[in-house]
Motif scaffolding. Structure first.
Motif, short mmCIF file in Angstrom:
data_model
loop_
_atom_site.label_atom_id
_atom_site.label_comp_id
_atom_site.label_asym_id
_atom_site.label_seq_id
_atom_site.Cartn_x
_atom_site.Cartn_y
_atom_site.Cartn_z
N ILE A 24 47.79 54.83 63.88
CA ILE A 24 46.36 54.97 64.17
C ILE A 24 45.60 53.89 63.40
O ILE A 24 45.74 53.77 62.19
N THR A 25 44.78 53.11 64.09
CA THR A 25 44.07 52.01 63.46
C THR A 25 42.62 52.32 63.13
O THR A 25 42.09 51.90 62.10
N LYS A 26 41.95 53.04 64.01
CA LYS A 26 40.56 53.46 63.81
C LYS A 26 40.34 54.75 64.58
O LYS A 26 41.16 55.13 65.43
N VAL B 172 41.60 55.75 57.83
CA VAL B 172 41.24 54.59 58.67
C VAL B 172 39.73 54.56 58.88
O VAL B 172 39.05 55.59 58.78
N PRO B 173 39.17 53.39 59.20
CA PRO B 173 37.73 53.32 59.50
C PRO B 173 37.38 54.25 60.65
O PRO B 173 38.08 54.30 61.66
N THR B 174 36.28 54.98 60.47
CA THR B 174 35.90 55.99 61.45
C THR B 174 34.41 55.88 61.76
O THR B 174 33.59 55.72 60.85
N LEU B 175 34.09 55.95 63.03
CA LEU B 175 32.70 55.98 63.48
C LEU B 175 32.42 57.35 64.08
O LEU B 175 33.10 57.77 65.01
N VAL B 176 31.43 58.04 63.54
CA VAL B 176 30.99 59.32 64.09
C VAL B 176 29.67 59.09 64.80
O VAL B 176 28.70 58.62 64.20
N VAL B 177 29.64 59.41 66.08
CA VAL B 177 28.46 59.15 66.91
C VAL B 177 27.86 60.47 67.39
O VAL B 177 28.59 61.38 67.80
N ALA B 178 26.54 60.56 67.33
CA ALA B 178 25.82 61.68 67.91
C ALA B 178 24.68 61.15 68.74
O ALA B 178 24.21 60.02 68.54
N ALA C 95 32.08 64.10 55.04
CA ALA C 95 33.34 64.60 54.47
C ALA C 95 34.47 63.60 54.54
O ALA C 95 35.46 63.73 53.81
N LEU C 96 34.34 62.59 55.39
CA LEU C 96 35.43 61.63 55.60
C LEU C 96 35.41 60.52 54.55
O LEU C 96 34.34 60.11 54.08
N PRO C 97 36.59 60.02 54.18
CA PRO C 97 36.65 58.97 53.15
C PRO C 97 36.05 57.64 53.56
O PRO C 97 35.51 56.92 52.73
N ALA C 98 36.14 57.27 54.85
CA ALA C 98 35.71 55.93 55.26
C ALA C 98 35.01 56.00 56.61
O ALA C 98 35.50 55.48 57.61
N ALA C 99 33.86 56.66 56.63
CA ALA C 99 33.17 56.87 57.90
C ALA C 99 31.76 56.33 57.88
O ALA C 99 31.11 56.27 56.84
N GLU C 100 31.30 55.92 59.06
CA GLU C 100 29.89 55.61 59.26
C GLU C 100 29.36 56.51 60.36
O GLU C 100 30.10 56.90 61.27
N HIS C 101 28.09 56.83 60.26
CA HIS C 101 27.47 57.75 61.20
C HIS C 101 26.35 57.03 61.94
O HIS C 101 25.54 56.33 61.34
N ARG C 102 26.34 57.20 63.28
CA ARG C 102 25.27 56.63 64.09
C ARG C 102 24.71 57.68 65.02
O ARG C 102 25.47 58.46 65.62
N GLU D 74 31.90 47.84 70.08
CA GLU D 74 31.61 46.96 68.94
C GLU D 74 32.39 47.40 67.71
O GLU D 74 32.97 46.56 67.00
N PHE D 75 32.43 48.70 67.46
CA PHE D 75 33.16 49.21 66.30
C PHE D 75 34.66 48.98 66.44
O PHE D 75 35.33 48.55 65.49
N LEU D 76 35.20 49.24 67.61
CA LEU D 76 36.65 49.13 67.81
C LEU D 76 37.14 47.70 67.71
O LEU D 76 38.30 47.45 67.37
#
Length: 275
Positions: free
Chosen positions: A117-119, A217-223, A241-248, A268-270
């Protein structure tokens, strides 16, 4: 259509869209979703054509052309399905999950049993982290499994939508007179797999960071800005709660996402280089 065989022998069907050089991504649908659903097809095409990604768009077990294990509903089987798909993708891939599929993606990344798993992109994972809105009954699976075992597809759809997802009865009643209801009935048994993914995270309790420490892994959480507060609260909570996440939070977007808004954010994130 291509297929892979999961660890328990279940056949998982998928479409491979595009043949780009920007890497692979596996789309993971939510409750009642399936790979030929028009929005999943459009999302696959948008990511492949616009961002050079190879997209694996698959039927989760119990849906479409994939096999099932009636009476056996274990989240680790679905995680093993993802592991088999990553091997079919060449040994590495990002995960892009929608709704309960987003929680499945995060659980796969946290499990330690899926190499490659990469992202992760998680679109509106429906965690219920407070009691300000609908909280599903803890024993929902009892009636759900009985309904599925009895072949009561209409009852299963109604029950899962209202009790698990919190959809108002009036909206479910309106759906019953549309052509789409037949498609919902066809995948009704798969809701037991969704509940296996979700049940411990929809109790109205705060998420524990220790449960998600494996998602490195890098994670993007989108709402979506237009979504219900309960959904947006869940997205913010898992991102924290995630170690390496950004929220948009994206404007003009709701839980039934507009591909033209969601695809660019995910694409863009991927395709962003890792530092």
């Amino acid at each position: 259509m291509e297929t892979v065989t999961s660890a328990d022998g279940t056949t998982i069907a998928f479409d491979r869209v595009g043949d780009g050089t920007a890497g692979s991504v596996i789309l993971i649908g939510g409750a009642f979703g399936y790979r030929t659903f028009p929005k999943m097809v459009r999302l696959s095409e948008a990511l492949a054509e616009g961002y050079g990604l190879t997209v694996i768009n698959y039927d989760r077990r119990g849906r479409g052309d994939s096999g099932d294990t009636p009476g056996v509903y274990d989240v680790y089987n679905e995680i093993d399905d993802i592991a088999a798909l990553i091997q079919a993708a060449g040994g590495s891939a990002a995960l892009f999950g929608l709704s309960s599929g987003a929680v499945l993606a995060l659980r796969a990344a946290a499990s330690g049993r899926v190499p490659g798993i990469t992202k992760v992109v998680a679109f509106e994972p429906p965690f219920v982290v407070d009691r300000s809105g609908h909280v599903p009954p803890a024993d929902l699976d009892v009636r759900l499994h009985e309904s599925i075992a009895g072949g009561k597809s209409d009852k299963t759809v109604r029950y899962y939508m209202t009790k698990a997802m919190g959809v108002p009865w009036t909206m479910v009643t309106a759906m019953r007179v549309t052509p789409f209801w037949k498609k919902l009935r066809a995948v009704a048994p798969s809701t037991a797999h969704d509940w296996a993914v979700m049940r411990q995270y929809v109790r109205g309790e705060r998420l524990r960071a220790v449960d998600w420490s494996g998602v490195t892994v890098p994670t993007l959480v989108v709402a979506g800005a237009d979504s219900a507060a309960l959904v947006k609260n869940g997205a913010k909570a898992i991102a924290a709660a995630l170690p390496a996440a950004e929220h948009r939070e994206l404007a003009k977007l709701g839980h039934d996402p507009k591909v033209e808004i969601l695809a660019p954010a995910a694409g863009e994130f991927l395709t962003r280089a890792r530092h």
